[in-house]
Write a protein that holds these residues in place. Structure first.
Motif, PDB file in Angstrom:
ATOM      1  N   ALA A  39       0.820  -1.172  -0.091  1.00 17.53           N
ATOM      2  CA  ALA A  39      -0.125  -0.029  -0.135  1.00 17.53           C
ATOM      3  C   ALA A  39       0.869   1.289  -0.036  1.00 17.53           C
ATOM      4  N   ASP A  40       0.537   2.227  -0.844  1.00 12.62           N
ATOM      5  CA  ASP A  40       1.289   3.440  -0.881  1.00 12.62           C
ATOM      6  C   ASP A  40       0.323   4.588  -0.473  1.00 12.62           C
ATOM      7  N   TYR A  41       0.647   5.428   0.358  1.00 11.80           N
ATOM      8  CA  TYR A  41      -0.227   6.543   0.629  1.00 11.80           C
ATOM      9  C   TYR A  41       0.559   7.793   0.665  1.00 11.80           C
ATOM     10  N   GLU A  42       0.107   8.809  -0.360  1.00 12.79           N
ATOM     11  CA  GLU A  42       0.910   9.833  -0.708  1.00 12.79           C
ATOM     12  C   GLU A  42       0.413  11.113   0.031  1.00 12.79           C
ATOM     13  N   MET A  43       1.299  11.796   0.708  1.00 16.85           N
ATOM     14  CA  MET A  43       1.248  13.129   1.263  1.00 16.85           C
ATOM     15  C   MET A  43       1.679  14.201   0.772  1.00 16.85           C
ATOM     16  N   ASP A  44       1.687  15.414   1.376  1.00 18.02           N
ATOM     17  CA  ASP A  44       2.133  16.469   0.381  1.00 18.02           C
ATOM     18  C   ASP A  44       3.659  16.508   0.204  1.00 18.02           C
ATOM     19  N   ASN A  45       4.602  16.108   0.971  1.00 17.45           N
ATOM     20  CA  ASN A  45       5.826  15.877   0.951  1.00 17.45           C
ATOM     21  C   ASN A  45       6.573  14.589   1.138  1.00 17.45           C
ATOM     22  N   SER A  46       5.716  13.572   1.361  1.00 17.26           N
ATOM     23  CA  SER A  46       6.374  12.265   1.525  1.00 17.26           C
ATOM     24  C   SER A  46       5.273  11.344   1.023  1.00 17.26           C
ATOM     25  N   ILE A  47       5.783   9.853   1.138  1.00 21.63           N
ATOM     26  CA  ILE A  47       4.880   8.895   0.766  1.00 21.63           C
ATOM     27  C   ILE A  47       5.408   7.661   1.737  1.00 21.63           C
ATOM     28  N   ILE A  48       4.129   7.243   2.451  1.00 21.35           N
ATOM     29  CA  ILE A  48       4.114   5.956   3.589  1.00 21.35           C
ATOM     30  C   ILE A  48       3.645   4.688   2.551  1.00 21.35           C
ATOM     31  N   THR A  49       4.769   3.801   2.545  1.00 21.57           N
ATOM     32  CA  THR A  49       4.610   2.423   2.106  1.00 21.57           C
ATOM     33  C   THR A  49       4.469   1.313   3.228  1.00 21.57           C
ATOM     34  N   ALA A  50       3.551   0.452   2.865  1.00 24.53           N
ATOM     35  CA  ALA A  50       3.570  -0.691   3.768  1.00 24.53           C
ATOM     36  C   ALA A  50       3.526  -1.791   3.056  1.00 24.53           C
ATOM     37  N   VAL A  51       4.061  -2.958   3.481  1.00 28.89           N
ATOM     38  CA  VAL A  51       4.199  -4.097   2.587  1.00 28.89           C
ATOM     39  C   VAL A  51       4.020  -5.280   3.619  1.00 28.89           C
ATOM     40  N   PHE A  52       3.111  -6.083   3.248  1.00 30.75           N
ATOM     41  CA  PHE A  52       2.796  -7.311   3.958  1.00 30.75           C
ATOM     42  C   PHE A  52       3.232  -8.419   3.105  1.00 30.75           C
ATOM     43  N   ALA A  53       3.845  -9.478   3.443  1.00 31.22           N
ATOM     44  CA  ALA A  53       4.223 -10.791   2.696  1.00 31.22           C
ATOM     45  C   ALA A  53       4.070 -12.058   3.388  1.00 31.22           C
ATOM     46  N   TYR A  54       3.717 -12.841   2.711  1.00 33.00           N
ATOM     47  CA  TYR A  54       3.708 -14.475   3.008  1.00 33.00           C
ATOM     48  C   TYR A  54       3.969 -15.500   1.986  1.00 33.00           C
ATOM     49  N   ASP A  55       4.840 -16.370   2.429  1.00 33.73           N
ATOM     50  CA  ASP A  55       5.503 -17.310   1.394  1.00 33.73           C
ATOM     51  C   ASP A  55       5.538 -18.606   2.204  1.00 33.73           C
ATOM     52  N   ASN A  56       5.403 -19.694   1.535  1.00 34.39           N
ATOM     53  CA  ASN A  56       5.523 -21.025   1.921  1.00 34.39           C
ATOM     54  C   ASN A  56       6.221 -21.880   0.666  1.00 34.39           C
ATOM     55  N   LEU A  57       7.213 -22.605   1.279  1.00 33.15           N
ATOM     56  CA  LEU A  57       8.012 -23.317   0.310  1.00 33.15           C
ATOM     57  C   LEU A  57       8.031 -24.934   0.827  1.00 33.15           C
ATOM     58  N   GLU A  58       7.889 -25.909   0.269  1.00 31.32           N
ATOM     59  CA  GLU A  58       7.927 -27.384   0.368  1.00 31.32           C
ATOM     60  C   GLU A  58       8.780 -28.039  -0.273  1.00 31.32           C
ATOM     61  N   GLU A  59       9.939 -28.409   0.094  1.00 31.38           N
ATOM     62  CA  GLU A  59      10.754 -29.323  -1.023  1.00 31.38           C
ATOM     63  C   GLU A  59      11.400 -30.579  -0.203  1.00 31.38           C
ATOM     64  N   TYR A  60      11.443 -31.556  -0.992  1.00 30.99           N
ATOM     65  CA  TYR A  60      12.022 -32.835  -0.678  1.00 30.99           C
ATOM     66  C   TYR A  60      12.973 -33.370  -1.809  1.00 30.99           C
ATOM     67  N   LEU A  61      13.833 -34.100  -1.481  1.00 30.43           N
ATOM     68  CA  LEU A  61      14.479 -34.974  -2.525  1.00 30.43           C
ATOM     69  C   LEU A  61      14.993 -36.566  -1.887  1.00 30.43           C
ATOM     70  N   LEU A  62      14.808 -37.136  -2.789  1.00 33.36           N
ATOM     71  CA  LEU A  62      15.260 -38.757  -2.577  1.00 33.36           C
ATOM     72  C   LEU A  62      16.293 -39.165  -3.700  1.00 33.36           C
ATOM     73  N   SER A  63      17.560 -39.838  -3.041  1.00 35.58           N
ATOM     74  CA  SER A  63      18.235 -40.149  -4.272  1.00 35.58           C
ATOM     75  C   SER A  63      19.338 -41.594  -3.528  1.00 35.58           C
ATOM     76  N   ASP A  64      20.078 -42.086  -4.264  1.00 32.60           N
ATOM     77  CA  ASP A  64      21.084 -42.949  -4.300  1.00 32.60           C
ATOM     78  C   ASP A  64      21.995 -42.458  -3.142  1.00 32.60           C
ATOM     79  N   GLY A  65      22.626 -43.325  -2.232  1.00 29.77           N
ATOM     80  CA  GLY A  65      23.491 -42.948  -1.317  1.00 29.77           C
ATOM     81  C   GLY A  65      24.956 -43.045  -1.822  1.00 29.77           C
TER      82      GLY A  65
END
Length: 910
Positions: free
Chosen positions: A338-364
């Motif tokens: 979100a960006d909110y613009e004022m007379d002489n400045s700008i306020i920015t707020a950022v919310f973020a979510y991420d999810n990563l799932e990973e696996y591997l299987l292999s020979d030894g």
């Protein structure tokens, strides 16, 4: 000279003023001109204006022949690339399309002093920027920012780049702006915004190795104040290698990726706007496609086998594993800005979510260590008749598969096996009865004797940032803000028995199979305060001060069940070395706090509009962390007597701090047709984090250690020259001199070069674009890339002991169950006195050779379509992607790089 106004517009000297009313601003001159105006003078004025107009047209044509101005967001605001006091390589939309940039390695190959290793699995990349390298199992070393959102998971970097507007690579510590983990730099990706009018495109491609790919985008307004964009991408390839054991050509380096990204921008009012993004991707690919090479000169001489001491660059790869590697990664993310613009400045707020799932299987990896080889109930070889109890299923499965594959085992030099024998038990070398080594089995083998490995890396994170920044001013710009992140990460590495009947469950612990497990939950809370001031002292001098304070609280808890191992050496030992064997104890939680103040000071001098010189000082850090509990005990128990094993290895590692000085110049020449930027740097790193891979009779172990002191210094130059309206020429060169000044982990490596740091990188290319028929252009682009010689470990041209230096205790101990072998005369490869061993290791043949690649792209394009033929590595350069020395193993694990590939892409825009 008096000034003129033409049709109400100010006109300077040399500008044409022939149309409309002519007025002299000087009154007396005006009166004279009006009185003496005649047809002759009017004709003279007309002729002069025509000449001026012709000169203006020529000047305009010349002015059009200038390089594109590049606007970057390196300091979280829009600025010209040439004005930012940071060494930046930027790729605009045009370059991304023409160069065929679709994956991170594509733009990294065009960036001086930046390299990438992409080998083990989809999420596993090691990016090196000016000698500072990403570390497996630790935090990243650069800030990865997508559309203003900092990606917290280092495994989330190696993803498809589609519908991208611009990519910026910042070199040098950027912690003052981007916080933790920006010790080497930052990579900023900007995707395309929703458009104001309905538009889109469809792209399809095919190529060698059964490559099929496609993407599609639809964008446009949804309501008066709301616009949206959705982009999809898919890529599938069988890969270039074949599993010779199974005959399958799509199970080694295959790759499949499906991705989707959506974006909404809502202008809620004249001063408030929202940017909502969501994405999802799924990757399925091969994993752990390594071969092994030994570094045993003593054994090579004693056994008469040169392959036991071989240059890694001369290896011929063969894949014969009975456990096809598999890797799955699912990533989802959501962000709201979100960006909110004022007379002489700008306020920015950022919310973020991420999810990563990973696996591997292999020979030894551990067939050579006899982990699943000992079967006391089987015959050992010619002249030997052994009797005894059968130890377990894993040993029986190993013996069976060993004898079923004896022929192909002996085709894999320098490995060897004796027909009719039991691996790792008794053998008859013409001196019966002799009990000793009868087989040297490779890792990732077609037998079950090497077991299997499982790895898992899941991460879920939430972050929030709020900042306030000044609007653009003539003299002063400022910014300040607060950042918070909460990160939960689950990491597991386990090793177990392969019984030849498949694998049950994709999880770290499987009853009846698992013999070693490291399995931990990590929880991290990050808070930071940051701010910056940029002040123009005068027209030529400006200074910038940025600072950030990061505090990171980390906790880890153990998830390994307190159960006995299942199969190795008959089973029964604790499944994790941190347990004491009573099966009633527990592993305590651990916690630690890491913090760092990260300032950055820059000064810029602009003596002329076409050139600037800057100097900067900056600090960056990445958090310390935890190895799996029990790692230190395992290494000490297994390799404590070698003398060259890792010293002072702990179950935790320290934070890394880099301090860098940089001096650079940014220039434009020949009326802005030639751009040349250069920089020199000096960086000192304290407690550089380095990944160690250890293989032994326990299976595998991954640990992070600290290199106490490192010095990095070097230079880079890049240029772009617009020779004509159709032809451009560009290139860069980067040089890095690195040295390990102090390394208590392996003191004998002091004075060596920094791992994964080539001495030189470079690229050179040209692009031609011309009209071949009405409204149809043709383009040709040729790119040459060079990577210099590269070491991959702190252990380089060093001589060390290894787990096979003296194995007489192990094998004679087994033999003593059936008779005293200490009196047995020496056999092949065995020194007098009955000691069996392979001697020391020498790693002087473990440096990757320098290599160069040539890529070509040729296309035709109309207003709404394009067809492009491309070829990567068209000279089919044969080189290694990665070399992982395992000093305690006595050799290396090596991974091949991709060979030549070709394809055709078609795009239709609407």
């Amino acid at each position: 000279m008096p000034s003129y106004s033409f049709a109400g517009k100010a006109v300077k000297k040399g500008e044409c003023c022939c149309e409309g009313a002519l007025k002299k601003t000087d009154k007396s001159v005006t009166e004279i001109a009006m009185k003496n105006l005649t047809r002759i003078s009017a004709a003279i004025i007309a002729a002069n204006c025509s000449a001026i107009a012709m000169h203006s047209q020529v000047a305009t044509a010349q002015e059009q022949l200038i390089l594109e101005e590049v606007v970057v967001t390196a300091r979280k605001r829009a600025e010209s690339l040439q004005e930012v006091p940071i060494a930046i390589t930027a790729f605009t939309e045009n370059t991304i399309d023409r160069a065929g940039i679709e994956r991170p390695q594509d733009f990294i190959g065009l960036t001086p002093n930046v390299t990438i290793v992409d080998s083990a699995n989809a999420g596993d990349t090691q990016v090196t920027i000016r000698g500072i390298t990403s570390t497996r199992d630790a935090e990243g070393t650069f800030a990865y920012v997508v559309d203003g959102v900092l990606v917290t998971n280092p495994n989330g970097f190696n993803q498809e780049l589609f519908d991208v507007q611009q990519i910026e690579v910042l070199k040098g510590p950027q912690g003052a702006t981007y916080g933790r983990n920006a010790v080497s730099g930052a990579i900023i990706v900007t995707t395309k915004k929703p458009s104001e009018e309905f538009e889109g495109y469809v792209k399809a491609g095919m190529g060698s190795d059964s490559l099929v790919k496609g993407s599609a985008v639809v964008s446009g307004p949804l309501t008066e104040n709301l616009s949206g964009r959705i982009a999809l991408s898919q890529r599938e390839s069988d890969g270039q290698f074949t599993n010779e054991y199974t005959g399958q050509d799509d199970v080694v380096d295959f790759f499949e990726d499906q991705s989707i990204r959506g974006r909404l921008i809502w202008d809620a009012s004249d001063v408030l706007s929202f940017d909502l993004q969501g994405s999802y991707s799924k990757v399925e690919s091969g994993a752990i496609n390594f071969n092994a090479i030994f570094a045993l000169p003593d054994a090579a001489a004693n056994f008469g086998s040169p392959d036991l001491y071989k240059n890694v660059n001369d290896h011929d790869f063969r894949f014969l594993f009975n456990v096809p590697g598999e890797n799955e990664q699912e990533t989802s993310s959501l962000s709201l800005k979100a960006d909110y613009e004022m007379d002489n400045s700008i306020i920015t707020a950022v919310f973020a979510y991420d999810n990563l799932e990973e696996y591997l299987l292999s020979d030894g990896t551990s067939a050579a260590f006899g982990l699943y080889s000992y079967d006391f109930g089987a015959a050992a070889g010619p002249g030997s008749a052994l009797t005894g109890p059968t130890v377990g299923q894993a040993q029986n499965a190993c013996s069976q598969s060993y004898n079923e594959n004896i022929g192909s085992l002996n085709e894999q030099a320098p490995f060897y096996a004796i027909p009719g024998a039991v691996p790792g038990m008794a053998a008859d070398f013409g001196i019966a009865p002799f009990y000793g080594l009868n087989a040297l089995l490779p890792p990732y083998t077609q037998t079950t004797c090497d077991g299997y490995q499982y790895q898992q890396r899941d991460q879920e994170s939430t972050s929030f940032e709020i900042r306030i920044a000044s609007k653009d001013t003539d003299q002063l710009s400022w910014m300040g803000g607060f950042y918070y992140a909460q990160i939960d990460r689950e990491v597991a590495v386990s090793y177990g028995a392969d019984l030849g009947d498949g694998f049950f469950g994709r999880k770290p612990y499987v009853e009846g199979r698992t013999d070693l497990a490291f399995w931990d939950d990590f929880s991290t809370d990050v808070i930071a305060l940051f701010g910056s001031l940029d002040y123009d002292i005068n027209d030529q001098h400006s200074v910038s001060l940025a600072a950030r304070y990061d505090e990171e609280d980390r906790e880890v808890s153990n998830k390994v069940p307190n159960v006995p191992s299942s199969n190795n050496f008959g089973g029964g030992a604790p499944i994790n070395p941190a347990y004491d064997g009573s099966f009633t104890d527990s592993i305590p939680d651990r916690s630690e706090e890491f913090s760092q103040f990260q300032p950055k000071l820059s000064w810029t001098w602009t003596p002329v509009d076409e050139a600037s010189i800057y100097a900067s000082y900056g600090v960056g850090f990445r958090s310390g962390g935890f190895n799996s509990l029990g790692s230190a005990a395992l290494v000490q128990n297994e390799f404590g007597s070698l003398g060259t094993q890792p010293q002072n290895l702990r179950d935790e590692y320290d934070k890394e701090v880099s301090t860098s000085f940089e001096l650079g110049a940014k220039t434009e020449w020949l009326d802005n047709r030639l751009r040349v930027n250069a920089a020199v740097f000096h960086t000192e790193v304290e407690d550089s984090q380095f990944f160690n891979f250890l293989a032994g009779g326990f299976g595998i172990l991954r640990v992070v250690t600290n290199i106490d002191e490192v010095t990095l210094q070097g230079a880079e130059v890049d240029f772009e020259y617009l020779l004509t309206q159709s032809f451009s020429f560009y290139g860069s060169v980067g040089i890095t001199d690195s040295e390990i000044d102090k390394n208590d982990n392996r003191p004998y490596t002091e004075g060596n070069e920094m791992p994964l740091t080539p001495d030189m990188t470079g690229n050179l290319g040209f692009q031609w674009v011309g009209e071949v028929m009405q409204d149809v252009d043709m383009f040709v682009r040729l790119d040459w890339q060079y990577i210099g010689e590269t070491w991959f470990s702190t252990v380089q041209d060093n001589v060390t002991n290894n787990g096979f230096t003296d194995v007489s205790g192990l094998y004679q101990g087994i033999g003593q169950a059936f008779g005293d072998v200490t009196q047995t005369p020496a056999g092949p490869g065995i020194p007098a006195g009955g000691i069996l061993g392979f001697g020391q290791s020498n790693y002087d043949k473990g440096q990757r050779d320098a290599y160069d690649l040539l890529n070509v792209r040729v296309g035709i394009e109309g207003e709404a379509w394009s067809v492009t033929f491309w070829g990567d590595n068209i000279l089919d350069e044969d080189y290694l992607e990665e070399i992982i020395p395992a000093p305690e193993f006595g050799g290396y694990f090596v991974h091949p790089a991709k060979g030549e590939s070709y394809g055709l892409d078609v795009v239709y825009r609407f």
